[in-house]
Design a protein around this motif. Structure first.
Motif, PDB file in Angstrom:
ATOM      1  N   ASP A  15       1.000  -1.068  -0.391  1.00 18.64           N
ATOM      2  CA  ASP A  15      -0.136   0.299   0.179  1.00 18.64           C
ATOM      3  C   ASP A  15       0.466   1.253   0.096  1.00 18.64           C
ATOM      4  O   ASP A  15       0.573   2.644  -0.473  1.00 18.64           O
ATOM      5  CB  ASP A  15      -1.428   0.097   1.092  1.00 18.64           C
ATOM      6  CG  ASP A  15      -1.560  -0.891   0.447  1.00 18.64           C
ATOM      7  OD1 ASP A  15      -2.367  -0.812   0.214  1.00 18.64           O
ATOM      8  OD2 ASP A  15      -2.575  -1.057   2.269  1.00 18.64           O
ATOM      9  N   LEU A  19       0.816   3.846  -2.626  1.00 16.26           N
ATOM     10  CA  LEU A  19       0.868   5.632  -2.030  1.00 16.26           C
ATOM     11  C   LEU A  19       1.770   6.056  -3.612  1.00 16.26           C
ATOM     12  O   LEU A  19       1.776   7.752  -3.642  1.00 16.26           O
ATOM     13  CB  LEU A  19       0.542   5.389  -0.935  1.00 16.26           C
ATOM     14  CG  LEU A  19       0.026   7.268  -0.829  1.00 16.26           C
ATOM     15  CD1 LEU A  19      -1.047   7.621  -1.288  1.00 16.26           C
ATOM     16  CD2 LEU A  19      -0.074   7.038   0.565  1.00 16.26           C
ATOM     17  N   VAL A  48      -6.666  -0.748  -2.822  1.00 18.72           N
ATOM     18  CA  VAL A  48      -5.476   0.354  -3.222  1.00 18.72           C
ATOM     19  C   VAL A  48      -5.111   0.253  -4.017  1.00 18.72           C
ATOM     20  O   VAL A  48      -4.385   0.576  -5.307  1.00 18.72           O
ATOM     21  CB  VAL A  48      -4.941   1.450  -1.877  1.00 18.72           C
ATOM     22  CG1 VAL A  48      -3.816   1.890  -2.784  1.00 18.72           C
ATOM     23  CG2 VAL A  48      -5.659   1.171  -1.109  1.00 18.72           C
ATOM     24  N   THR A  52      -4.413   1.011  -7.771  1.00 17.02           N
ATOM     25  CA  THR A  52      -3.426   2.043  -8.872  1.00 17.02           C
ATOM     26  C   THR A  52      -2.997   1.113  -9.721  1.00 17.02           C
ATOM     27  O   THR A  52      -2.271   2.298 -11.020  1.00 17.02           O
ATOM     28  CB  THR A  52      -2.684   2.317  -7.534  1.00 17.02           C
ATOM     29  OG1 THR A  52      -2.998   2.892  -6.592  1.00 17.02           O
ATOM     30  CG2 THR A  52      -2.047   3.444  -7.957  1.00 17.02           C
ATOM     31  N   SER A 204      -5.279   5.608  -5.744  1.00 15.85           N
ATOM     32  CA  SER A 204      -4.878   5.325  -3.401  1.00 15.85           C
ATOM     33  C   SER A 204      -4.846   7.075  -3.698  1.00 15.85           C
ATOM     34  O   SER A 204      -4.858   7.094  -2.478  1.00 15.85           O
ATOM     35  CB  SER A 204      -3.456   5.927  -4.152  1.00 15.85           C
ATOM     36  OG  SER A 204      -2.590   6.897  -5.121  1.00 15.85           O
TER      37      SER A 204
END
Length: 239
Positions: A15, A19, A48, A52, A204
């Motif tokens: 994650d 990000l 996420v 993404t 994200s």
């Protein structure tokens, strides 16, 4: 820098890497985002990171490679993931549309809508779910339903009460309005979003930036609008 510190502690944290990639996407640095995302193999519950990766493919407009992976996950959806399966099917539809397979996209979005709607009865104020449904209805061309859902999301999470998540429905509004022939509403929403810090509505959760406006195909209908061109050329807001 904080993300780098986290990565020093947990260098393989999916994650956190996603990000970081999302931030690179928001800066318009798709090669850097790709370098971060390509080694990742997120499971279905790593929403996420998975989204993404799909968003990266959409921004690059090369979605064919991600479609089989999404189909594979959705062939045996995990009930424990709740409405996320429907959300992922929305992403599948978007990827298929960007790949030019409009019939498959419509089918995915129809299925996504039927998967998402039952959860709305259980979670009537879940603005993430409402946003997914609004975008899905947008894909299906149901303008009235999409805008009605956006209004519902705005009531569920008003900006006045939640400065971080409150603008999420405004981003959904900008996306839906852009796609559904409402450029004035889209531009007004985008002008607001680009002037404030907030939690973004997709992947994200990075906020929309001028770079993302230039890259995201959902805003293609606005490309010839001088107001949009001005927004897409604007520098990043000062912290």
């Amino acid at each position: 820098r904080k993300l780098d510190q986290v990565l020093n502690i947990t260098p393989d944290d999916v994650d956190t890497l996603a990000l970081k990639a999302g931030i690179a996407q928001a800066e318009g640095d798709l090669p850097r985002a790709s370098a971060l995302l390509t080694p990742l193999h997120p499971a279905a519950d790593d929403s996420v990171a998975l989204e993404t990766q799909v968003y990266q493919a959409i921004l690059e407009r090369r979605t064919a490679p991600v479609i089989p992976r999404l189909n594979e996950i959705l062939a045996q959806p995990d009930p424990a993931l709740g409405y996320y399966n429907g959300e992922l099917r929305f992403w599948l539809g978007w990827a298929q549309e960007v790949a030019g397979d409009h019939a498959a996209a419509q089918e995915s979005w129809r299925r996504a809508r039927s998967e998402l709607e039952p959860f709305l009865k259980e979670q009537p104020e879940n603005y993430g779910l409402i946003g997914d449904l609004a975008l899905t209805n947008m894909g299906l061309g149901d303008k009235a339903a999409a805008f009605k859902l956006i209004e519902r999301a705005m009531v569920a999470v008003p900006i006045e009460k939640d400065a971080l998540d409150g603008p999420i429905p405004t981003e959904i509004l900008a996306r839906v309005a852009a796609r559904m022939g409402e450029p004035d509403r889209a531009i007004t929403a985008l002008q607001k979003l680009l002037s404030i810090p907030y939690e973004g509505a997709v992947a994200s959760n990075v906020p929309l930036t001028a770079a993302l406006l230039r890259l995201d195909p959902m805003f293609d209908p606005l490309r010839n609008d001088p107001r949009f061109q001005k927004l897409a050329a604007s520098p990043a807001p000062k912290e």
